[in-house]
Design an enzyme around this catalytic site. Structure first.
Site, short mmCIF file in Angstrom:
data_model
loop_
_atom_site.label_atom_id
_atom_site.label_comp_id
_atom_site.label_asym_id
_atom_site.label_seq_id
_atom_site.Cartn_x
_atom_site.Cartn_y
_atom_site.Cartn_z
N HIS A 17 18.11 -4.02 -34.28
CA HIS A 17 16.71 -3.88 -33.90
C HIS A 17 16.40 -2.90 -32.86
CE1 HIS A 17 17.51 -8.64 -34.28
NE2 HIS A 17 16.44 -8.34 -35.16
N LYS A 41 12.08 -23.31 -35.80
CA LYS A 41 13.63 -23.00 -35.49
C LYS A 41 13.97 -23.51 -34.26
CE LYS A 41 13.97 -18.83 -38.36
NZ LYS A 41 14.31 -17.41 -38.24
N ARG A 90 17.25 -4.08 -44.23
CA ARG A 90 18.61 -3.97 -44.39
C ARG A 90 19.26 -3.54 -45.75
NH1 ARG A 90 19.36 -8.72 -40.42
NH2 ARG A 90 17.46 -9.22 -41.65
N SER A 128 20.94 -11.10 -35.97
CA SER A 128 21.36 -12.06 -34.98
C SER A 128 22.05 -13.08 -35.28
CB SER A 128 19.90 -12.65 -34.45
OG SER A 128 19.04 -11.40 -34.27
P1 ADP Z 1 17.13 -11.54 -37.97
O1 ADP Z 1 16.96 -11.54 -39.35
O2 ADP Z 1 18.10 -10.63 -37.42
O3 ADP Z 1 17.19 -13.05 -37.27
P2 ADP Z 1 14.68 -10.97 -36.79
O4 ADP Z 1 13.48 -12.01 -37.25
O5 ADP Z 1 14.62 -10.92 -35.32
O6 ADP Z 1 15.89 -10.94 -37.63
O7 ADP Z 1 13.97 -9.57 -37.37
C1 ADP Z 1 13.02 -8.84 -37.36
C2 ADP Z 1 12.59 -7.59 -38.26
O8 ADP Z 1 13.87 -6.74 -37.72
C3 ADP Z 1 12.87 -7.92 -39.55
O9 ADP Z 1 12.08 -7.13 -40.39
C4 ADP Z 1 14.52 -7.63 -40.00
O10 ADP Z 1 14.65 -7.25 -41.21
C5 ADP Z 1 14.69 -6.66 -39.05
N1 ADP Z 1 16.14 -6.38 -38.69
C6 ADP Z 1 16.67 -7.39 -38.59
N2 ADP Z 1 18.32 -6.71 -38.09
C7 ADP Z 1 18.07 -5.53 -38.60
C8 ADP Z 1 19.08 -4.45 -38.56
N3 ADP Z 1 20.23 -4.57 -38.33
N4 ADP Z 1 18.56 -3.31 -39.21
C9 ADP Z 1 17.37 -3.14 -39.30
N5 ADP Z 1 16.49 -4.12 -39.40
C10 ADP Z 1 16.82 -5.30 -38.87
#
Ligand code: ADP
Length: 161
Positions: A17, A41, A90, A128
């Site tokens: 992130h 959630k 990803r 995460s």
């Molecule tokens: P997670 O899938 O980790 O629970 P979130 O809901 O916090 O993710 O994700 C917010 C955004 O960040 C989404 O668009 C997700 O694809 C992106 N994201 C999560 N992890 C990564 C990563 N390792 N690299 C790039 N983008 C990411």
């Protein structure tokens, strides 16, 4: 002035992130990272904790601010005068879901566009949920999150390392 919003759960925020945040902040004048207050959630960290963690990790990036939201993302974007939603991609597995989400948001709010940034390769595997799973078993998460977040995460699982 181009303002973008990067929404997500960030439970907790990972190096993946953070990489997206830094790169998006380079592209847009202002980036608001916003924690989704998702009542369905059960998160590990409260919204307030996640906001505080994000503030700490972005404190050296002047054009980033952190907030939280609930309700429809497009309404939130309109209220905050943001024309762009940032999402990270990803792998192919992210793509279908993200495409559907972007198209739905486009239908709901036709003045908001989604911009995808592809993950830097070293973080392509990182999520995460992986961080939580590894931490819950007492594994090493130092390559996934900054040290103070690792400490807070272990604490949630009552793990001493
Ligand atoms: P997670 O899938 O980790 O629970 P979130 O809901 O916090 O993710 O994700 C917010 C955004 O960040 C989404 O668009 C997700 O694809 C992106 N994201 C999560 N992890 C990564 C990563 N390792 N690299 C790039 N983008 C990411």
């Amino acid at each position: 002035m181009k303002r973008a919003i990067y929404p997500g759960s960030f439970d907790p925020v990972t190096y993946g992130h953070i990489d997206i945040i830094r790169r998006a902040a380079d592209i847009f004048d202002e980036l608001q990272v916003s924690v989704l207050n998702n009542k369905v959630k059960t998160p590990l960290f409260s919204v307030e904790e996640r906001v505080n963690i994000l503030k700490e990790v972005t404190k050296d990036i002047p054009n980033v601010n952190v907030a939280s939201y609930d309700g429809l993302l497009v309404d939130y974007c309109k209220k905050n005068n943001a024309g762009v939603i940032i999402r990270g991609l990803r792998a192919i597995t992210d793509f279908e879901f993200e495409l559907q989400l972007a198209q739905t948001n486009r239908k709901l709010g036709d003045d908001v566009d989604t911009v995808f940034l592809t993950t830097s390769l070293e973080y392509a595997y990182l999520s995460s949920s992986t961080v939580k799973e590894v931490a819950g078993f007492g594994g090493d998460i130092s390559k996934f999150v900054p040290p103070f977040i690792a400490e807070l995460t272990y604490k949630k699982y009552n793990i001493k390392r």
